[in-house]
Design an enzyme around this catalytic site. Structure first.
Site, PDB file in Angstrom:
ATOM      1  N   TRP A 354       0.726  -1.127   0.078  1.00 39.81           N
ATOM      2  CA  TRP A 354       0.062  -0.115   0.047  1.00 39.81           C
ATOM      3  C   TRP A 354       0.688   1.341   0.067  1.00 39.81           C
ATOM      4  O   TRP A 354       0.270   2.263   0.400  1.00 39.81           O
ATOM      5  CB  TRP A 354      -0.854  -0.118   1.198  1.00 39.81           C
ATOM      6  CG  TRP A 354      -0.167   0.169   2.528  1.00 39.81           C
ATOM      7  CD1 TRP A 354       1.081  -0.320   2.974  1.00 39.81           C
ATOM      8  CD2 TRP A 354      -0.672   0.622   3.758  1.00 39.81           C
ATOM      9  NE1 TRP A 354       1.410   0.013   4.084  1.00 39.81           N
ATOM     10  CE2 TRP A 354       0.077   0.295   4.675  1.00 39.81           C
ATOM     11  CE3 TRP A 354      -2.037   1.233   3.984  1.00 39.81           C
ATOM     12  CZ2 TRP A 354       0.256   0.923   6.029  1.00 39.81           C
ATOM     13  CZ3 TRP A 354      -2.130   1.651   5.474  1.00 39.81           C
ATOM     14  CH2 TRP A 354      -1.262   1.539   6.417  1.00 39.81           C
ATOM     15  N   ASP A 355       2.203   1.125  -0.138  1.00 38.53           N
ATOM     16  CA  ASP A 355       2.950   2.229  -0.136  1.00 38.53           C
ATOM     17  C   ASP A 355       2.677   3.689  -0.987  1.00 38.53           C
ATOM     18  O   ASP A 355       3.484   4.489  -0.645  1.00 38.53           O
ATOM     19  CB  ASP A 355       4.553   1.810  -0.203  1.00 38.53           C
ATOM     20  CG  ASP A 355       4.892   0.798   1.002  1.00 38.53           C
ATOM     21  OD1 ASP A 355       5.221   1.029   2.011  1.00 38.53           O
ATOM     22  OD2 ASP A 355       4.622  -0.551   0.775  1.00 38.53           O
ATOM     23  N   GLU A 493       0.209  -5.349  12.198  1.00 36.81           N
ATOM     24  CA  GLU A 493       0.301  -6.643  11.847  1.00 36.81           C
ATOM     25  C   GLU A 493       0.509  -7.671  12.999  1.00 36.81           C
ATOM     26  O   GLU A 493       0.851  -8.547  13.061  1.00 36.81           O
ATOM     27  CB  GLU A 493       1.320  -6.942  10.988  1.00 36.81           C
ATOM     28  CG  GLU A 493       1.100  -6.415   9.529  1.00 36.81           C
ATOM     29  CD  GLU A 493       1.943  -6.634   8.553  1.00 36.81           C
ATOM     30  OE1 GLU A 493       3.018  -6.794   8.591  1.00 36.81           O
ATOM     31  OE2 GLU A 493       1.644  -6.461   7.281  1.00 36.81           O
ATOM     32  N   LYS A 614       2.095  -3.066  16.676  1.00 35.74           N
ATOM     33  CA  LYS A 614       3.144  -2.651  15.989  1.00 35.74           C
ATOM     34  C   LYS A 614       3.165  -1.144  15.528  1.00 35.74           C
ATOM     35  O   LYS A 614       4.201  -0.429  15.461  1.00 35.74           O
ATOM     36  CB  LYS A 614       3.186  -3.581  14.702  1.00 35.74           C
ATOM     37  CG  LYS A 614       4.712  -3.498  13.796  1.00 35.74           C
ATOM     38  CD  LYS A 614       4.480  -4.526  12.632  1.00 35.74           C
ATOM     39  CE  LYS A 614       5.562  -4.532  11.893  1.00 35.74           C
ATOM     40  NZ  LYS A 614       5.267  -5.413  10.746  1.00 35.74           N
ATOM     41  N   GLN A 615       2.156  -0.748  14.998  1.00 33.96           N
ATOM     42  CA  GLN A 615       1.693   0.434  14.783  1.00 33.96           C
ATOM     43  C   GLN A 615       0.196   0.706  15.024  1.00 33.96           C
ATOM     44  O   GLN A 615      -0.445  -0.339  14.828  1.00 33.96           O
ATOM     45  CB  GLN A 615       1.888   0.972  13.307  1.00 33.96           C
ATOM     46  CG  GLN A 615       1.222   0.092  12.066  1.00 33.96           C
ATOM     47  CD  GLN A 615       1.854   0.311  10.790  1.00 33.96           C
ATOM     48  OE1 GLN A 615       2.418  -0.567  10.512  1.00 33.96           O
ATOM     49  NE2 GLN A 615       1.588   1.378  10.194  1.00 33.96           N
TER      50      GLN A 615
END
Lengths: 798, 798
Positions: A354-355, A493, A614-615
């Site tokens: 998705w960058d 994730e 993680k985020q």
């Protein structure tokens, strides 16, 4: 470690030590071909082997490799040069003494310089100075120049110039069980004008790559014609030149190579083009001049000048440099996407995630044609996304989390934990939110450019197909009287299923639900702005009737969002039931817990059990939308959103985040800027050094973190300078940050270049470069009409 | 001969007999790959062999060919089906009795139907009905369905379904000495789901083409599973099915094929995609439904409804049909140009000439994204054009007259006169005017769409490079105090040098000079409208300084135009000295003197000696520009241009033209419409039947005349309806033509769809389908502002 030198007029000449991985050269074309081309049997054909740097191992069969030293590994196979004094060994830095080694990356000019003195077993000392570049102007060319000076000896030397197709992919240790050989031989031969040719083909995708090289030698400024001895192997070819050298006298060796592939446009066939190219190409200096000129023009439109007296400026420019090497004007029309690690390394094997979400804001405001091309990459894979949706029983188009060459899902279903050696199940392909990201990118490209033609021919079709998917993915919960999205994974994730549950994925990931609601709300706007005719055609073709549109409206209004207490959004339904994570204990126990998932899995535990991210994906919302936009979205959903929502959520999640993704720093810096500028700045600095310091301890050599790099630029423009594009105007609402004295850059808005200069006291907007029509620019809270050549100044923060 | 059936609501059901060549099917993707790919040794790789029709000879090695009859030749190799009763011969129309043969081309639905009854030597009569299409929606697919009914017998039959790569190119007799075999074998095998695969590669360009086919058989509406016998040869593969048939009972055989090439986007590799495609593709009827729906949408936006009670309407629609088959939305981004004979035949071997000039006006006002893609085809070859200019000592970019795959010049230097059998020198590559045509197309695309992004990223660079070429090509004549352009050939290919002169080309071809002056004048406008930043970058990159721009201005003002007497423009300098041609004598002597060049060459004479044109190229100016625009151009050049100029020139040249190019009729019809409507209409009718009647006596089977077809549509819109796009508005200035009662069509202008309906009395403009912004439309002599949903009527000719 290289120094990186920058010498722009207002660029500080300060040198910073730079990791090898960040010395990779590229031009948007090199290395993009054939990437992400994997067959189902793990025959990974990612030709990262063709990067002009990186950690790919060249295994020359003809002359010894020059490089064994890990620090000096980025000599790419096709710019391979070597020499040996008669009777001696081929130069090998691992087996000789190296003196005065220096390496400089010149960001401004896009060149890499090396200078060192080597001494062989016989005590012969030679100085080698090298310059190399991958041309930004002539996209098929790269060139290398050696200046070789014997310092204490004279005699005959042999120079080897080689094209080597035996390179393999083994830059990522945890992929060691995957196929590392991706190339098969096609042809190697001597060609016209003293050139040589190597043609190889990728094993699975059958992409043909032809490389031709021309090597010339100069003594005392004059070209000397030496007929080389040719040595050909199936997968390599070398020319060996014998010549006399004299103590204290320079010999210059220049090698120009051309790369073409079978997918290139405007070619007859790749090997013919490569041979023609090197026969016609100018000398090293001519090519270099054109290359430098191209970079100068790129910098003129891309630089973000930040006057704050520290290395921040240099790191920002390092990021701009790598982003432009990944996708440049040379990328337009290549049918390539943005892999999460650029083309710099082998991690994630070139898959497209998705960058674009992080990189397109930079391009939209400078090179929108690059964004258009990236969106076309998705459009070309729309049929595959439709097939994927259909197979899972949904309508519309469902783009994959990890997109392979033809747009199929390439996410692993198990992955290797290098800490434990275990292969563990992987639900990450359930990150359907990539579909919201694509829609978001389409909308933002459109709103920045008003490119109606793109929207009516391509963009709207993608947008509506994605909306259709979300509407069919959402299910109605009668008890709640709300729509839900089940079986998904959010950007975080660490949470991919419920503890001790066999069910895949999670229920109602807040980020996903809100993004889906946004897509459905915005789809109605898209339908409203495109012409009737296109609208009718699309609706018929996509089999969307009035009933479905009513349904979109309904889902867009009644999407369920889980909350914890007050306005704290629950990352997903059931997050509140998870255990608190003993952060203190683990911070003591482990030096680095950024990758908490691996740590826990090694202990037989799982992050799925804990309130540990993680985020923090809830917070992504505050990054993607302004407070006002979020208020609107929430209000339409019938949920409260007040001034405290942001702060409460940040406070809650910052304590529960390991920052295991470099993107996490980006998001925190962004959000904290609204009320804790010091901490925001600290997160920004952490973001800036993600790759420079390799803060994840070893992931940078596997490839740069492109999203984080682009995000650091976006932080400057959209967050710190408050740039926001709306239907009626370009808004500028600068923040007052004590760490920045002055920021200056150009942006392109709907075809108009606008120059912004922001100091602590004044915002200067100059509309010197636009088309003849006027443009509306909003400053802080009012819209002003700018005519061509107009310059206005606005006092700030008084 | 086929009938062509049209059954649109307001389409007349009248049937016209149609030549086989015009029954060719296409979708903008099929057959475009690998075209114009020739090596220097005449290994012509034009895979017109892959057309879904045309005159390519299939030479089946497995089962006899069904077709020997010239009239029935357009069974393409990959839709090959055949049958034989047990013990009998394979169906071969040349060796059996054929009853009740009927063939229909359905323009609206894009399908070709055949029905016939065959009787073999044993007296067994079978009825065969077939339907076929090349999908406009699923661009990789084509399909064929047979309904086979034994009329007076029962028994076992064998059905053969084949993919045949042994096809050759021998559709153009005068190319008989050129290589006709273009394909080399790669692979042929049976694949999953009962499919078969044939992979071939073009000899020189190494383009890989993979075709997969799936054949299914139905009896009584139910699918019957018959395991076929497989036969594979190196270049062909066939499946043979044995089944029982009964007198009076239908058997349905459907064949679905998929084509992928190594140049396609979004693929892993072509054969894998082709196999996946046929495994997933729907049944014949499903594919057909999607295909028909796609055509319906195309027609909705492309139809020109002309209510005048004769076959004009049908022929216009035949032209629209073939244009959309040549370049459709499926063509976008394929890196293909417009060959002068479409993809329908082998004439000119797929080379790209100047034909976009005639076809883009149609696309600009309906599917501008297709024009954009065609312009990108040129942009991708800009470097080659630069190389060509440099080699000849010019600046900028010089595009070739006949453009090959990589943009190199592919014009022959000798050509064969089929009348005399002589090979004669050919100067036609000196048609530098193609460079003006490309610039003209860029400008008109821009002015119709205001696509600033295209202009600043691609268009301006091409435009300025072409301007730079013209300025350097022009030389100053001190005596005349004018600039001249020497050594060129104009569009009139009868004049390529001076009689008895060794010098190549002509001096001061008026068309070329005026077009070059226009380019230089317009280049200054382009520089004025693009943003400063892009302008500076471009000028630096293209090495154009202020002095050069001053020079452009100068050349654009002082270009020499040769005149004969009064305002009659001399076709080129020295035209007046040529002999008058004895037209009467030759018209008596030869039945057809359209190709006067061949006639004269056979007699040892040359058209270079006479005032005789294939097409009068001076008159092209009146076609490309309105009278006002020409007045401006001439005034800027300091020449007179008055109301009589047009008429005087037409009168002069009409007597001296053989109409050896189908484009000549177009130009005459256009110009005569301004003062001799009857003769204009007659020329229009002659233009309409160019291919329908094959008026050049045999060139239609070699491929349609795309420029003429597109020109007939442009005549309606730009000439008869007076549509003209200017900076400030879309102008509509309809003519009163007694032959047309009513014209109705839609056009797209700067993102807005506008519906026009023109009767003898009223012009109705309806702006029902635009974006929300308003649009300026000029009617006759005044500009009106249209808001969304507005409809206005204007009285005409009162």
């Amino acid at each position: 470690m290289a120094n990186f030198k920058i010498c722009y007029p207002d660029w500080k000449p300060e040198k910073l030590k730079l990791r090898e991985a960040l010395c990779t050269l590229g031009n948007g074309y090199f290395a993009t071909r054939g990437a992400a081309e994997e067959s189902k049997n793990d025959d990974y054909n990612y030709p990262g082997t063709y990067l002009a740097g990186g950690y790919n191992r060249a295994q020359s069969k003809i002359s010894d490799r020059i490089i064994e030293n890990e620090d000096l590994v980025n000599f790419p196979n096709w710019l391979y040069l070597n020499f040996r004094p008669e009777g001696g060994d081929w130069l090998n830095l691992a087996h000789c003494q190296v003196h005065e080694y220096e390496q400089n990356l010149d960001l401004r000019k896009g060149t890499l310089h090396r200078a060192f003195v080597v001494e062989d077993k016989q005590g012969r000392r030679s100085k080698i100075e090298s310059r190399r570049f991958v041309s930004m102007r002539d996209m098929h060319n790269a060139a290398l120049e050696w200046t070789l000076t014997p310092q204490n000896w004279s005699g005959t030397i042999e120079v080897a110039s080689e094209l080597d197709g035996t390179v393999i992919n083994d830059g990522v240790k945890r992929y060691k069980d995957l196929e590392s050989h991706h190339l098969a031989p096609v042809e190697s031969k001597e060609v016209k004008e003293g050139g040589m040719l190597l043609v190889v083909e990728t094993q699975q995708s059958k992409l043909v790559m032809a490389q031709a090289a021309r090597t010339r030698i100069y003594e005392g400024g004059k070209r000397v014609n030496i007929k080389p001895e040719i040595q050909t192997l199936e997968m390599a070819i070398a020319q060996k030149f014998r010549l006399e050298v004299q103590e204290g006298h320079d010999v210059k060796i220049e090698k120009v190579i051309a790369l073409y592939t079978s997918k290139d446009k405007a070619i007859t066939e790749p090997s013919l083009e490569a041979c023609d190219n090197i026969a016609m190409a100018g000398e090293f200096d001519e090519l270099l001049y054109r290359h430098e000129q191209a970079w100068e023009k790129l910098w003129k439109n891309s630089d973000i000048a930040l006057f704050n007296g520290d290395r921040t400026q240099q790191l920002l420019r390092l990021h701009i440099f790598h982003i432009l090497q990944t996708a440049s004007p040379n990328s337009i029309g290549l049918d390539v996407g943005i892999p999460s690690r650029g083309w710099h390394g082998e991690a994630y094997r070139g898959h497209v995630f998705w960058d674009e979400l992080f990189i397109t804001p930079f391009y939209n405001l400078r090179f929108p044609e690059i964004t258009r091309s990236l969106l076309m990459y998705r459009f070309n894979r729309l049929d595959k996304a439709r097939e994927a949706a259909r197979k899972e029983g949904y309508k519309g188009a469902m783009f994959p989390w990890q997109s392979g060459s033809n747009g199929r899902e390439e996410s692993q279903t198990i992955h290797l934990n290098p800490d434990s050696g275990n292969w563990i199940p992987d639900n990450t392909h359930l990150q359907r939110h990539v579909n919201a990201a694509i829609a978001y990118n389409i909308w933002n490209y459109y709103i920045s450019t008003e490119d109606q033609q793109f929207l009516s021919f391509h963009g709207a079709e993608m947008f509506l197909s994605i909306a259709s998917f979300w509407a069919s993915k959402a299910s109605y919960n009668k008890k709640r009287e709300r729509f839900e999205i089940l079986q998904v994974v959010g950007p975080d994730e660490y949470h991919t299923s419920y503890p001790d549950s066999d069910e895949q994925g999670l229920k109602n990931n807040a980020y996903t639900n809100i993004m889906a609601a946004w897509v459905l709300q915005k789809a109605l706007v898209v339908l409203d702005i495109i012409e009737k005719s296109t609208k009718q055609d699309l609706l018929e073709r996509l089999e969307i009737d009035d009933k479905e549109i009513k349904h979109w409206e309904e889902v867009g209004k009644k999407m369920y969002v889980p909350f914890l207490e007050g306005n704290i959004i629950s990352q997903f339904e059931g997050y509140g039931d998870l255990k608190e994570f003993p952060w203190e204990e683990y911070r003591k126990k482990y030096e680095d817990i950024q990758r908490l998932d691996r740590v826990l899995e090694s202990e037989g535990d799982s992050p799925n059990k804990y309130k540990a991210s993680k985020q923090a994906d809830v917070l992504m919302l505050f990054y993607l939308f302004s407070t006002q936009q979020l208020k609107d979205i929430f209000n339409r959903l019938g949920y409260d959103f007040d001034e405290n929502t942001l702060r409460q959520n940040v406070e809650y999640y910052r304590e529960r985040t390991s920052h295991g993704s470099t993107l996490s720093r980006l998001v925190f810096s962004w959000i904290l800027s609204r009320y804790d500028k010091q901490e925001s700045w600290e997160n920004f600095e952490a973001l800036l050094i993600s790759d420079f310091e390799d803060i994840q301890g070893g992931t940078t050599p596997e490839g740069i973190h492109l999203g984080a790099m682009a995000g650091s630029l976006d932080l400057i423009q959209r967050c710190f300078c408050g740039i926001e594009v709306s239907h009626e105007a370009l808004w500028i609402k600068p923040m007052n940050l004590k760490q920045i004295d002055k920021i200056k850059f150009k942006i392109k808005f709907r075809g108009h270049w606008i120059v912004l200069s922001i100091t602590k006291k004044v915002l200067r907007v100059s509309f010197e470069e636009g088309w003849s029509s006027s443009v509306a620019i909003g400053v802080i809270d009012r819209i002003y009409e700018f005519k061509k050549d107009e310059v206005k100044e606005f006092p700030l923060h008084q």
